[in-house]
Design an enzyme around this catalytic site. Structure first.
Site, PDB file in Angstrom:
ATOM      1  N   LYS A 125      17.984  64.967  21.891  1.00  0.00           N
ATOM      2  CA  LYS A 125      19.302  64.298  22.012  1.00  0.00           C
ATOM      3  C   LYS A 125      20.449  65.481  20.536  1.00  0.00           C
ATOM      4  O   LYS A 125      19.094  66.008  19.933  1.00  0.00           O
ATOM      5  CB  LYS A 125      19.782  63.256  21.111  1.00  0.00           C
ATOM      6  CG  LYS A 125      20.581  62.580  21.363  1.00  0.00           C
ATOM      7  CD  LYS A 125      21.062  61.976  22.830  1.00  0.00           C
ATOM      8  CE  LYS A 125      22.067  62.439  23.372  1.00  0.00           C
ATOM      9  NZ  LYS A 125      22.609  60.730  24.757  1.00  0.00           N
ATOM     10  N   ASP A 165      27.415  63.436  26.311  1.00  0.00           N
ATOM     11  CA  ASP A 165      27.526  62.132  25.940  1.00  0.00           C
ATOM     12  C   ASP A 165      28.654  61.828  25.601  1.00  0.00           C
ATOM     13  O   ASP A 165      29.337  62.481  25.932  1.00  0.00           O
ATOM     14  CB  ASP A 165      26.065  62.066  25.746  1.00  0.00           C
ATOM     15  CG  ASP A 165      25.494  60.176  24.400  1.00  0.00           C
ATOM     16  OD1 ASP A 165      24.570  59.768  25.840  1.00  0.00           O
ATOM     17  OD2 ASP A 165      26.044  60.083  23.755  1.00  0.00           O
TER      18      ASP A 165
HETATM   19  P1  NDP Z   1      32.425  59.618  26.746  1.00  0.00           P
HETATM   20  O1  NDP Z   1      32.852  59.920  25.941  1.00  0.00           O
HETATM   21  O2  NDP Z   1      33.049  59.560  28.093  1.00  0.00           O
HETATM   22  O3  NDP Z   1      33.312  57.120  26.372  1.00  0.00           O
HETATM   23  C1  NDP Z   1      32.889  57.146  25.593  1.00  0.00           C
HETATM   24  C2  NDP Z   1      33.820  55.780  25.359  1.00  0.00           C
HETATM   25  O4  NDP Z   1      33.896  54.240  24.875  1.00  0.00           O
HETATM   26  C3  NDP Z   1      35.571  55.706  25.276  1.00  0.00           C
HETATM   27  O5  NDP Z   1      36.447  54.229  25.640  1.00  0.00           O
HETATM   28  C4  NDP Z   1      35.841  56.084  23.749  1.00  0.00           C
HETATM   29  O6  NDP Z   1      36.613  55.372  23.038  1.00  0.00           O
HETATM   30  C5  NDP Z   1      34.812  54.845  23.458  1.00  0.00           C
HETATM   31  N1  NDP Z   1      33.717  54.701  21.799  1.00  0.00           N
HETATM   32  C6  NDP Z   1      33.180  55.399  21.505  1.00  0.00           C
HETATM   33  N2  NDP Z   1      32.650  55.096  20.658  1.00  0.00           N
HETATM   34  C7  NDP Z   1      33.093  54.442  19.759  1.00  0.00           C
HETATM   35  C8  NDP Z   1      32.838  53.253  18.449  1.00  0.00           C
HETATM   36  N3  NDP Z   1      32.776  53.910  17.788  1.00  0.00           N
HETATM   37  N4  NDP Z   1      33.543  51.953  19.103  1.00  0.00           N
HETATM   38  C9  NDP Z   1      34.655  51.568  19.964  1.00  0.00           C
HETATM   39  N5  NDP Z   1      34.675  52.628  20.912  1.00  0.00           N
HETATM   40  C10 NDP Z   1      33.927  53.460  21.390  1.00  0.00           C
HETATM   41  O7  NDP Z   1      31.416  58.967  26.831  1.00  0.00           O
HETATM   42  P2  NDP Z   1      29.963  58.037  27.666  1.00  0.00           P
HETATM   43  O8  NDP Z   1      30.396  57.068  28.348  1.00  0.00           O
HETATM   44  O9  NDP Z   1      29.514  59.018  29.323  1.00  0.00           O
HETATM   45  O10 NDP Z   1      28.886  57.666  26.781  1.00  0.00           O
HETATM   46  C11 NDP Z   1      29.607  56.111  26.916  1.00  0.00           C
HETATM   47  C12 NDP Z   1      27.621  55.508  26.234  1.00  0.00           C
HETATM   48  O11 NDP Z   1      26.823  55.349  27.367  1.00  0.00           O
HETATM   49  C13 NDP Z   1      26.662  55.887  24.977  1.00  0.00           C
HETATM   50  O12 NDP Z   1      26.506  55.257  24.779  1.00  0.00           O
HETATM   51  C14 NDP Z   1      26.403  56.912  25.625  1.00  0.00           C
HETATM   52  O13 NDP Z   1      25.465  57.269  25.068  1.00  0.00           O
HETATM   53  C15 NDP Z   1      25.671  56.049  26.770  1.00  0.00           C
HETATM   54  N6  NDP Z   1      25.660  56.814  27.789  1.00  0.00           N
HETATM   55  C16 NDP Z   1      26.048  58.197  28.949  1.00  0.00           C
HETATM   56  C17 NDP Z   1      25.621  58.635  29.786  1.00  0.00           C
HETATM   57  C18 NDP Z   1      26.370  59.908  30.003  1.00  0.00           C
HETATM   58  O14 NDP Z   1      25.386  59.680  31.200  1.00  0.00           O
HETATM   59  N7  NDP Z   1      27.817  60.533  29.928  1.00  0.00           N
HETATM   60  C19 NDP Z   1      23.604  58.426  29.980  1.00  0.00           C
HETATM   61  C20 NDP Z   1      23.550  57.368  29.574  1.00  0.00           C
HETATM   62  C21 NDP Z   1      23.542  56.925  28.569  1.00  0.00           C
HETATM   63  P3  NDP Z   1      37.313  56.451  22.691  1.00  0.00           P
HETATM   64  O15 NDP Z   1      37.759  57.029  23.210  1.00  0.00           O
HETATM   65  O16 NDP Z   1      38.734  55.271  21.630  1.00  0.00           O
HETATM   66  O17 NDP Z   1      36.004  57.077  21.538  1.00  0.00           O
HETATM   67  O1  2IT Z   2      21.586  59.002  26.745  1.00  0.00           O
HETATM   68  C1  2IT Z   2      21.757  59.948  27.640  1.00  0.00           C
HETATM   69  O2  2IT Z   2      20.672  59.576  28.612  1.00  0.00           O
HETATM   70  C2  2IT Z   2      22.669  60.638  28.524  1.00  0.00           C
HETATM   71  N1  2IT Z   2      23.939  60.910  27.319  1.00  0.00           N
HETATM   72  C3  2IT Z   2      22.430  61.340  29.297  1.00  0.00           C
HETATM   73  C4  2IT Z   2      21.338  62.339  28.914  1.00  0.00           C
HETATM   74  C5  2IT Z   2      20.729  63.261  29.936  1.00  0.00           C
HETATM   75  O3  2IT Z   2      19.875  64.342  29.569  1.00  0.00           O
HETATM   76  O4  2IT Z   2      21.128  63.505  31.213  1.00  0.00           O
END
Ligand code: NDP
Ligand code: 2IT
Length: 451
Positions: A125, A165
């Site tokens: 990561k 992420d």
């Molecule tokens: P984005 O940046 O697209 O969206 C993040 C969302 O979470 C936004 O709505 C953001 O709000 C909110 N958020 C982030 N930090 C905080 C906080 N401290 N308090 C409240 N709200 C918060 O990210 P993703 O959708 O990609 O990621 C969301 C989660 O999913 C994370 O935990 C990530 O690690 C996990 N994840 C993502 C994957 C992927 O493929 N993208 C795969 C697996 C897991 P704001 O805009 O206000 O910051």
């Molecule tokens: O938390 C996760 O699994 C991710 N942000 C996706 C990682 C990836 O390599 O697609």
């Protein structure tokens, strides 16, 4: 002291200020300690000690210049945690809260998640404390170029393959890939989450959200139930939340919430396709806020309020919850309220969004509870499929990728249940996911000897 207790104590001592890393290690160690009796070689070869120590930690300076000519310095990270079963693989997070402990917890979780996908992917990561919010495209571009100017020497299609992420989506991946290509003079599958024009995979943007819903559907099926006619709450409004909502709508679910770090929308009528299109346009194209979405549709908006507090305070009822924002967003008190108001299925889209107290509440109340490392693995699994397509120099159509994603989520679900059952923890997806992921990596580590 058991082996697990010893390791947890050592990590607490050595990495005392890394609270999230300690939390993740404690949970995994508590689950996997049951493997010791059947696998004395894990203890003999120091697998437990070795698995909590990253193979390599890279920390670097990221200087960049804003639109006014002012110089800024951020901190960049890449933690290459474990490559026993494949090249390091995991996302990059750009968020002001990023520090080494956060990246280590995410990299550690990624080891087990990636092992669960059935694909040959190690765990890693990275990220930065850079905040893309409020920055111009040009500022984000200059930041990404500076970030890659250091990172490029540490990664490669067979070495370490970053992706998105929080705060890193298609725009950032484009700038990062452009910089890598220029610095290395090669066009290769070094990043995933790429746009389709330069090597991306169909369904990768949808994959984490879709996968989380597929996993939840498998859990419901164990009780002879389906999603049709159910009500769900989703937190966050980013990539994972958006496509969780999209899949839930396709399955006939009423989805009644979204949030961001500034506030929460509760919409009892529920999303429909037009509302979701509007949310996506506001978030992805206009880079706006959930507040703008609420204002456009005149929906109840709770300014400055976290979603799980709102759900508790308003007594919001639902059948299923999809925490899809960030770590430790959902605590014990709010978990209690969720369960009291009828929620019995939780599928984590985010990484470690439920605190240990919340997890205990779910287990005590016989809730179908999927930890992120199982239920959100569809994202990295589809990244693995993107890597396969890049290696083959081919691209599969969306039906093919979605079919593979769906099958992977089904196998993860099955493997969690059978690993839990095999170790006397029937129905516990946390133990099942940790044990199944760990066994694969630990066996590979033993094969290599102590190295
Ligand atoms: P984005 O940046 O697209 O969206 C993040 C969302 O979470 C936004 O709505 C953001 O709000 C909110 N958020 C982030 N930090 C905080 C906080 N401290 N308090 C409240 N709200 C918060 O990210 P993703 O959708 O990609 O990621 C969301 C989660 O999913 C994370 O935990 C990530 O690690 C996990 N994840 C993502 C994957 C992927 O493929 N993208 C795969 C697996 C897991 P704001 O805009 O206000 O910051
Ligand atoms: O938390 C996760 O699994 C991710 N942000 C996706 C990682 C990836 O390599 O697609």
């Amino acid at each position: 002291m058991s082996v697990a207790e010893e390791i947890i104590a050592k990590v607490k001592e050595k990495d005392a200020h890394e609270a999230e890393f300690i939390q993740a290690v404690s949970e995994v160690m508590e689950s996997i300690s049951v493997t010791v009796s059947r696998h004395p070689e894990f203890v003999k070869d120091g697998v437990f000690e070795r698995i909590v120590e990253p193979n390599r930690v890279i920390m670097f300076k990221v200087p960049w210049i804003d639109d006014n000519g002012t110089v800024h310095v951020n901190r960049g990270f890449r933690v290459q945690f474990n490559n026993a079963i494949g090249p390091y693989k995991g996302g990059l997070r750009f968020h002001p809260s990023v520090n080494l402990g956060i990246i280590k917890f995410l990299g550690f979780e990624q080891i087990f998640k990636n092992a669960l996908t059935t694909l040959p992917l190690g765990g890693g990561k990275g990220g930065s404390d850079f905040d893309p919010k409020g920055k111009s495209d040009r500022e984000v571009m200059r930041f990404c170029q500076s970030f890659m100017m250091e990172l490029y020497r540490h990664i490669g299609a067979d070495i370490d393959v970053p992706a998105g992420d929080i705060g890193v989506g298609s725009r950032e991946i484009g700038y990062l890939y452009g910089a890598y290509k220029k610095l290395k003079n090669e066009h290769t599958g070094v990043l995933t989450g790429k746009d389709l024009e330069y090597g991306g995979s169909l369904i990768r943007p949808q994959a984490t959200g879709f996968g989380s819903v597929y996993f939840a559907a498998e859990m419901l099926a164990t009780r002879g139930e389906s999603f049709d006619g159910k009500t769900a709450v989703v937190s966050g409004s980013g990539n994972v939340a958006q496509f969780t909502i999209q899949k839930l709508l396709q399955l006939g679910v009423r989805v009644i919430s979204v949030s961001d770090s500034n506030g929460t929308v509760i919409d009892e009528k529920g999303f429909d396709k037009d509302k979701l299109d509007l949310l996506m346009d506001i978030k992805n194209n206009k880079r706006g806020r959930v507040k703008d979405y609420a204002a456009a549709l005149n929906l109840p908006y709770f300014d400055g309020k976290g979603i799980w507090d709102v759900i508790r305070e308003q007594g919001v009822k639902c059948d299923a919850a999809f925490p899809s924002a960030t770590q430790n967003e959902l605590d014990g008190e709010n978990a209690q309220a969720l369960v009291k108001n009828g929620c019995y299925c939780i599928s984590e889209g985010a990484n470690m969004p439920s605190t240990p107290e919340a997890v205990a509440v779910f287990h005590e109340n016989n809730v179908l509870y999927a930890p992120g490392k199982a239920s959100n693995a569809g994202g990295v699994a589809t990244s693995g499929l993107e890597m396969s397509q890049n290696s083959l120099r081919m691209s599969w159509d969306s039906e093919e990728v979605d079919r593979r994603l769906h099958n992977i989520m089904r196998s993860i679900h099955k493997n969690c249940l059978s690993a839990a059952e095999a170790y006397g923890k029937a129905g516990n997806y946390v133990d099942g996911a940790n044990i199944a992921g760990f066994l694969k990596v630990a066996k590979a580590m033993v094969s290599y000897g102590v190295i």
